[in-house]
Design an enzyme around this catalytic site. Structure first.
Site, PDB file in Angstrom:
ATOM      1  N   HIS A  17      20.940 -23.799 -17.248  1.00  0.00           N
ATOM      2  CA  HIS A  17      21.340 -24.603 -16.086  1.00  0.00           C
ATOM      3  C   HIS A  17      20.100 -25.020 -15.294  1.00  0.00           C
ATOM      4  O   HIS A  17      19.962 -26.185 -14.900  1.00  0.00           O
ATOM      5  CB  HIS A  17      22.247 -23.793 -15.136  1.00  0.00           C
ATOM      6  CG  HIS A  17      23.553 -23.359 -15.710  1.00  0.00           C
ATOM      7  ND1 HIS A  17      23.979 -22.055 -15.666  1.00  0.00           N
ATOM      8  CD2 HIS A  17      24.537 -24.059 -16.329  1.00  0.00           C
ATOM      9  CE1 HIS A  17      25.181 -21.960 -16.217  1.00  0.00           C
ATOM     10  NE2 HIS A  17      25.534 -23.170 -16.648  1.00  0.00           N
ATOM     11  N   LYS A  41      40.020 -19.050 -12.890  1.00  0.00           N
ATOM     12  CA  LYS A  41      39.056 -18.173 -13.556  1.00  0.00           C
ATOM     13  C   LYS A  41      38.904 -16.886 -12.748  1.00  0.00           C
ATOM     14  O   LYS A  41      39.218 -16.853 -11.563  1.00  0.00           O
ATOM     15  CB  LYS A  41      37.694 -18.863 -13.671  1.00  0.00           C
ATOM     16  CG  LYS A  41      37.677 -20.002 -14.653  1.00  0.00           C
ATOM     17  CD  LYS A  41      36.269 -20.531 -14.808  1.00  0.00           C
ATOM     18  CE  LYS A  41      36.181 -21.565 -15.909  1.00  0.00           C
ATOM     19  NZ  LYS A  41      34.809 -22.047 -16.105  1.00  0.00           N
ATOM     20  N   ARG A  90      25.216 -28.366 -24.588  1.00  0.00           N
ATOM     21  CA  ARG A  90      24.406 -27.446 -25.379  1.00  0.00           C
ATOM     22  C   ARG A  90      24.517 -27.717 -26.862  1.00  0.00           C
ATOM     23  O   ARG A  90      23.574 -27.544 -27.607  1.00  0.00           O
ATOM     24  CB  ARG A  90      24.831 -25.998 -25.120  1.00  0.00           C
ATOM     25  CG  ARG A  90      24.522 -25.529 -23.723  1.00  0.00           C
ATOM     26  CD  ARG A  90      25.198 -24.235 -23.464  1.00  0.00           C
ATOM     27  NE  ARG A  90      26.640 -24.483 -23.546  1.00  0.00           N
ATOM     28  CZ  ARG A  90      27.560 -23.571 -23.418  1.00  0.00           C
ATOM     29  NH1 ARG A  90      27.227 -22.328 -23.235  1.00  0.00           N
ATOM     30  NH2 ARG A  90      28.838 -23.874 -23.487  1.00  0.00           N
ATOM     31  N   SER A 128      26.777 -18.591 -19.677  1.00  0.00           N
ATOM     32  CA  SER A 128      27.008 -17.553 -18.661  1.00  0.00           C
ATOM     33  C   SER A 128      27.821 -16.404 -19.248  1.00  0.00           C
ATOM     34  O   SER A 128      27.580 -15.238 -18.936  1.00  0.00           O
ATOM     35  CB  SER A 128      27.746 -18.156 -17.464  1.00  0.00           C
ATOM     36  OG  SER A 128      26.949 -19.129 -16.836  1.00  0.00           O
TER      37      SER A 128
END
Length: 162
Positions: A17, A41, A90, A128
């Protein structure tokens, strides 16, 4: 002034990030790292903690700020007089979801563009979720996250194991 918003949950912010943020800071006059509040979440860090960790990790970048939002992203971008959204890609596996999101955001507000940026190849495997898993199992995450995030992970997970 060209303003871009880089949204995400950043739970926690990784060096991938940070790489995208640093490169966006070279392209835009102002970069707003917008930490999303997402009730669906179960983040390791609460919203205030995530914003604080982003702030401490970007303090060396003069044209970057951290904020949070809980509205539609395009509404937030409009309110902050932003011109574009940065999304990190990514791998090819990220593309389909990000493409759908970009098209939906365009449908909601045609004035807001979405720009995809890839992190350095050394960070393409990084997420993450993986960082949290390594930290939970006692692994060293210093190569994957900024120093303040590493310290916060150690502190948070030590509390969780007591």
């Amino acid at each position: 002034m060209r303003i871009v918003v880089y949204p995400g949950s950043f739970d926690p912010l990784t060096n991938g990030h940070l790489d995208v943020i640093q490169r966006a800071a070279k392209l835009f006059d102002r970069v707003i790292v917008a930490v999303a509040q997402n009730e669906s979440k179960s983040p390791l860090f609460n919203l205030k903690e995530r914003v604080r960790l982003v702030k401490s990790s970007i303090q060396h970048l003069a044209n970057v700020e951290a904020d949070s939002f809980s509205t539609l992203l395009v509404d937030y971008v409009e309110r902050r007089t932003g011109h574009a959204i940065i999304r990190g890609l990514r791998a090819v596996s990220d593309f389909e979801f990000e493409f759908q999101l970009a098209l939906m955001n365009r449908k909601l507000n045609e004035r807001v563009e979405t720009i995809f940026m890839m992190p350095k190849d050394t960070y393409t495997f990084l997420s993450s979720r993986i960082v949290k898993e390594i930290a939970r199992l006692g692994g060293d995450v210093s190569a994957f996250v900024p120093g303040p995030v590493q310290a916060a992970l150690i502190k948070k997970l030590a509390k969780a194991t007591r």
